[in-house]
Structures are given as C-alpha cells and as structure tokens.
Write a protein that holds these residues in place. Structure first.
Motif, PDB file in Angstrom:
ATOM      1  N   GLU A 172       0.814  -1.218   0.000  1.00  0.00           N
ATOM      2  CA  GLU A 172       0.000   0.000   0.000  1.00  0.00           C
ATOM      3  C   GLU A 172       0.845   1.265   0.000  1.00  0.00           C
ATOM      4  N   LYS A 173       2.136   1.121   0.310  1.00  0.00           N
ATOM      5  CA  LYS A 173       3.018   2.278   0.329  1.00  0.00           C
ATOM      6  C   LYS A 173       4.206   2.024  -0.588  1.00  0.00           C
ATOM      7  N   PRO A 174       4.709   3.080  -1.240  1.00  0.00           N
ATOM      8  CA  PRO A 174       5.878   2.899  -2.106  1.00  0.00           C
ATOM      9  C   PRO A 174       7.135   2.629  -1.291  1.00  0.00           C
ATOM     10  N   CYS A 175       8.128   2.045  -1.934  1.00  0.00           N
ATOM     11  CA  CYS A 175       9.409   1.819  -1.282  1.00  0.00           C
ATOM     12  C   CYS A 175      10.097   3.153  -1.029  1.00  0.00           C
ATOM     13  N   LEU A 176      10.833   3.239   0.039  1.00  0.00           N
ATOM     14  CA  LEU A 176      11.630   4.423   0.303  1.00  0.00           C
ATOM     15  C   LEU A 176      12.754   4.510  -0.731  1.00  0.00           C
ATOM     16  N   PRO A 177      13.283   5.699  -0.953  1.00  0.00           N
ATOM     17  CA  PRO A 177      14.382   5.838  -1.920  1.00  0.00           C
ATOM     18  C   PRO A 177      15.522   4.866  -1.619  1.00  0.00           C
ATOM     19  N   ALA A 178      16.054   4.274  -2.681  1.00  0.00           N
ATOM     20  CA  ALA A 178      17.146   3.322  -2.560  1.00  0.00           C
ATOM     21  C   ALA A 178      18.259   3.714  -3.518  1.00  0.00           C
ATOM     22  N   LYS A 179      19.495   3.396  -3.138  1.00  0.00           N
ATOM     23  CA  LYS A 179      20.649   3.756  -3.950  1.00  0.00           C
ATOM     24  C   LYS A 179      21.138   2.541  -4.723  1.00  0.00           C
ATOM     25  N   LEU A 180      21.163   2.657  -6.048  1.00  0.00           N
ATOM     26  CA  LEU A 180      21.644   1.576  -6.912  1.00  0.00           C
ATOM     27  C   LEU A 180      22.944   2.002  -7.578  1.00  0.00           C
ATOM     28  N   GLU A 181      23.947   1.144  -7.477  1.00  0.00           N
ATOM     29  CA  GLU A 181      25.234   1.355  -8.141  1.00  0.00           C
ATOM     30  C   GLU A 181      25.488   0.166  -9.062  1.00  0.00           C
ATOM     31  N   ILE A 182      25.526   0.406 -10.355  1.00  0.00           N
ATOM     32  CA  ILE A 182      25.761  -0.680 -11.313  1.00  0.00           C
ATOM     33  C   ILE A 182      27.253  -1.004 -11.333  1.00  0.00           C
ATOM     34  N   VAL A 183      27.577  -2.262 -11.039  1.00  0.00           N
ATOM     35  CA  VAL A 183      28.968  -2.712 -10.941  1.00  0.00           C
ATOM     36  C   VAL A 183      29.457  -3.284 -12.261  1.00  0.00           C
ATOM     37  N   SER A 184      28.610  -4.062 -12.916  1.00  0.00           N
ATOM     38  CA  SER A 184      28.934  -4.644 -14.218  1.00  0.00           C
ATOM     39  C   SER A 184      27.625  -4.799 -14.978  1.00  0.00           C
ATOM     40  N   SER A 185      27.679  -5.411 -16.155  1.00  0.00           N
ATOM     41  CA  SER A 185      26.481  -5.491 -16.987  1.00  0.00           C
ATOM     42  C   SER A 185      25.325  -6.186 -16.284  1.00  0.00           C
TER      43      SER A 185
ATOM     44  N   SER B 196      25.421  -7.031 -12.667  1.00  0.00           N
ATOM     45  CA  SER B 196      25.544  -6.992 -11.208  1.00  0.00           C
ATOM     46  C   SER B 196      25.520  -5.553 -10.709  1.00  0.00           C
ATOM     47  N   ALA B 197      25.011  -5.384  -9.506  1.00  0.00           N
ATOM     48  CA  ALA B 197      24.881  -4.048  -8.928  1.00  0.00           C
ATOM     49  C   ALA B 197      24.879  -4.125  -7.408  1.00  0.00           C
ATOM     50  N   ARG B 198      25.110  -2.978  -6.782  1.00  0.00           N
ATOM     51  CA  ARG B 198      24.954  -2.866  -5.336  1.00  0.00           C
ATOM     52  C   ARG B 198      23.721  -2.023  -5.065  1.00  0.00           C
ATOM     53  N   LEU B 199      22.859  -2.535  -4.208  1.00  0.00           N
ATOM     54  CA  LEU B 199      21.649  -1.813  -3.846  1.00  0.00           C
ATOM     55  C   LEU B 199      21.644  -1.568  -2.345  1.00  0.00           C
ATOM     56  N   THR B 200      21.448  -0.320  -1.962  1.00  0.00           N
ATOM     57  CA  THR B 200      21.372   0.042  -0.545  1.00  0.00           C
ATOM     58  C   THR B 200      19.959   0.500  -0.226  1.00  0.00           C
TER      59      THR B 200
END
Length: 231
Positions: free
Chosen positions: A161-174, A176-180
């Motif tokens: 019912e509620k949207p996700c809070l802002p998250a930080k995505l860092e693309i590492v390779s084609s 793979s990524a880091r998500l905080t």
C-alpha cells in the motif's frame, strides 16, 4: 548481583539443578576462589567456569556470514538453519539468541544475532532507517534507468500500500549491482528488481548499518562489542 545457579542457567551453561554439580565439581570460581554454594549471589564479572570468564554476561551481539541454503529459524523441519553454525548453548540462553531480521534461504551474507531484545527492536523497527547493502546479480543486462527508478521513492510493489523508500543503486557490471535500502520488506530486493522485469539470480548482503563482513569466512561468526551500541 544474581544467584549463581540463575546466572549460569540464563547464560546457557546448564540448568539450575545442574549448577549444583558444577559447583560440587569445583568448576566455578569467584575471583579465583572455588565457589561452595550454587545459590550464592555473585558478580558475573568475577565468575569463571572451567577457568574461563563467563561469555557475554551482559548480553551478546554477533555477526554471522550466512551461507546459501540455511534458514533463519529454530525449527529443524526446514532443514539446515543458522543456529547449527553458532555455539550449541546459545539457543539455551534466556532470552535465547535470535537473528535480527531474516535472510531467506537463497540469500547469503551478513546477519546479526543477539539475545538483547532492545537491539532486535532497534534494528528491525520501520523507523530505524538502518542502511543495508546488497550485491545483486540478475538474469540480463541492467539498464541505467533503474538508478533513478529506485531513487525516486515512488516504486510500488505488488500487494503493497506504500511505495518503497528511496534506494541507492550502483551498477557494478552489466549484470551486477549494489543496492542500498533502509527498509526490510518481505523479499524486498528481489521484488524491486522483478517489478522492472529483472530476475535476481544471486543475492548477498555485504553491510548492515555500521557492520561489514570484512575477512569473515562463509559460515563463520564473530562477537561484536556492545560498548558503542546504544540500547
């Protein structure tokens, strides 16, 4: 000051009745002197069992490198669980050691375990805003537009019912990524990527708040200091 038998039982060493045997066998000392009575009131800081100081008498907090395939449950019906990787007497502590939140069976990485209820609440409360960082591997090439989609704070997940809070995505390779993220919704990372058409193939938590795995080996654990942890 607590009764010795109550103290040993609460820390998972033995039952209150078994504490009498510990004392009779001379296994318990107070300030280096063998204790004579199991009902004696003692200072936990001065007690040794088999010449070793009591383990975490004020409560424990540990970091575990959870492998894939282990569940965060005390139930043996779900197969391997994380408590098989921890000292056998920890579940016998009162309160028993429990995980701070959960990682599903198919997710590896950093998991905190503690017997301090206030820490469990603090670290899992929706108001905690504690950052968790995951290394994510997906089934196809990532699109840089995901960075903005996850950062906006308006991403809706199915049945939510509620949207996700802002998250930080860092693309590492084609692929793979880091998500905080700062939340801990059910299968949140997998669902976030699935909402945009990506399937998560591998998921690994690298960081939980100030804690990182560092050189900790898979399946191993280490005790953390409580000195800088606000209760």
């Amino acid at each position: 000051m607590r009764r010795l038998d109550q103290l040993l039982s609460a820390l998972g060493y033995c039952s209150r009745r078994e504490a009498m045997a510990f004392v009779k066998e001379g296994r318990v000392k107070l300030g280096g002197v063998v204790v004579k009575r199991s009902d004696q009131r003692v200072d936990s800081a001065l007690i040794t069992v088999d010449d070793e100081p009591l383990e975490a008498p004020d409560g424990l907090l540990a970091m575990l490198y959870k492998p894939v395939g282990y569940s965060c449950t005390h139930s043996e019906e779900e197969g391997q669980n994380i408590y098989e990787l921890l000292p056998a007497h920890w579940p016998d502590r009162n309160p028993a050691v429990t995980s701070v939140g959960r990682l599903d069976k198919d997710t590896s990485g950093l998991l905190l375990v503690t017997d301090i209820g206030s820490l469990v609440h603090r670290y899992t409360s929706p108001k905690s805003d504690i950052e968790k960082t995951y290394l994510v591997e997906v089934d196809r090439e990532l699109d840089p537009t995901l960075i903005d989609i996850f950062a906006k704070g308006d991403l809706m997940l199915r049945s939510e019912e509620k949207p996700c809070l802002p998250a930080k995505l860092e693309i590492v390779s084609s692929q793979s990524a880091r998500l905080t993220i700062t939340e801990g919704r059910y299968h949140q990372v997998r669902r976030m990527f699935a909402s945009q058409g990506w399937r998560v193939e591998n998921l690994h938590r690298e960081r939980f708040g100030p804690y990182v795995l560092g050189d900790l080996a898979e399946g191993e654990w280490q005790m953390l200091s409580l000195e800088q942890v606000a209760r």
